[in-house]
Design an enzyme around this catalytic site. Sequence first.
Site, PDB file in Angstrom:
ATOM      1  N   SER A  35       0.651  -1.021  -0.401  1.00 28.34           N
ATOM      2  CA  SER A  35       0.083   0.006   0.362  1.00 28.34           C
ATOM      3  C   SER A  35       0.799   1.449   0.169  1.00 28.34           C
ATOM      4  O   SER A  35       2.316   1.345  -0.014  1.00 28.34           O
ATOM      5  CB  SER A  35      -0.795   0.085   0.847  1.00 28.34           C
ATOM      6  OG  SER A  35      -1.884   1.667   1.595  1.00 28.34           O
ATOM      7  N   LYS A  94     -11.406  -4.819 -12.868  1.00 31.10           N
ATOM      8  CA  LYS A  94     -12.056  -4.390 -13.826  1.00 31.10           C
ATOM      9  C   LYS A  94     -12.078  -2.809 -13.855  1.00 31.10           C
ATOM     10  O   LYS A  94     -12.021  -2.612 -12.885  1.00 31.10           O
ATOM     11  CB  LYS A  94     -13.305  -5.541 -14.421  1.00 31.10           C
ATOM     12  CG  LYS A  94     -13.872  -5.518 -12.965  1.00 31.10           C
ATOM     13  CD  LYS A  94     -14.690  -4.382 -12.732  1.00 31.10           C
ATOM     14  CE  LYS A  94     -15.256  -3.744 -11.236  1.00 31.10           C
ATOM     15  NZ  LYS A  94     -15.844  -2.366 -11.568  1.00 31.10           N
ATOM     16  N   ASP A 174     -16.574   1.705 -13.601  1.00 28.59           N
ATOM     17  CA  ASP A 174     -16.930   1.226 -12.526  1.00 28.59           C
ATOM     18  C   ASP A 174     -18.871   0.339 -13.181  1.00 28.59           C
ATOM     19  O   ASP A 174     -18.165  -0.516 -12.956  1.00 28.59           O
ATOM     20  CB  ASP A 174     -17.256   2.193 -12.152  1.00 28.59           C
ATOM     21  CG  ASP A 174     -17.217   1.532 -10.313  1.00 28.59           C
ATOM     22  OD1 ASP A 174     -16.449   1.009  -9.883  1.00 28.59           O
ATOM     23  OD2 ASP A 174     -18.139   1.557  -9.663  1.00 28.59           O
TER      24      ASP A 174
END
Length: 328
Positions: A35, A94, A174
């Site tokens: 991260s 995705k 999205d």
Amino acid sequence: MAVRFGVLGCSSVARRRSIPALVSHPDATLAAVASRDPEKAKAFAAEFGCDAAGYDELLTRDDIDAVYVPLPTALHVPWGLKVLAAGKHLLLEKPSATSAAGARELVRAATEQDLVLRENFTFLHHPQHATVARLLAEGRLGQLRSFSAAFCFPPLPAADIRYDAALGGGSLLDAGVYPIRAAQLLLGDDLTVVGSSLRVDGRTGVDVAGHALLVSAAGVLVDVKFGFEHTYGSSYTLWGSTARLTLDKAFTPAATWQPVLRIEEQDHTEEFVLATGHQFLGAVASFTAAVLAGRGAGHAEEAAGLRSMVRTMELVEDVVRLANRLPA
């Protein structure tokens, strides 16, 4: 032998869905998470029993075979290319990119390295869609005339990255990619966008809802709806010359959900209760099987999936190009 994973990005979907599926699969192990925030990486590492690392450090580790990337969409191509250049297989959230050119770049890199590259559309791995495809192929609906699909949900918190245009935000990238990809799954990649509308937030510059019309090579009419400003909905309908089929919770069913497939004829209705399916676990299983079988991007099945991945982004670009823009 198990595929050793690293995770590049500590997102909500990674924590809630993808990593639990990954660590529960017998052919996968989690070596490290990375991260931008070291404390967040440490918290993830403690929760899932692995190491914490920085982005670049993770890519140099010898104990990692594949990397799952749940970063914001605009970061998929630059970091995806780094993963592939490091010789790691790539499971990419995705959509694969913000453009068709970016998707093609990823495919070229994976092909050159003969690595597995998958776009993590988990719904493709739920068995309910195979049942729909079988009924369609058997002629249960007669001649297919139209396909309608929708994926919508309520507004997100104002600070959500999906309202950030620079990070690849917007409802088309999205949510809209789901019904588009479902149309590809059931009708084939040879689709043409013939019109679209997008509702655009003037403050953020991102689309918050949209509707697109397409047509398949066989003349099947397609309409897809998507957005961030609705009550939740996730479904599709196939309408044929003799019957109509509807599937609810098509894209994000819980692992415990028993799908109900409804077929309506003029004077007769049937409902089929299907088996449950864990689509996140199915996605991990399919990816690890490809890696363990040595099926790189040049393998026929993998290459077909990558062509569909690129085609999705070409269709997205056509939706944007043809869009009538309305103020949200």
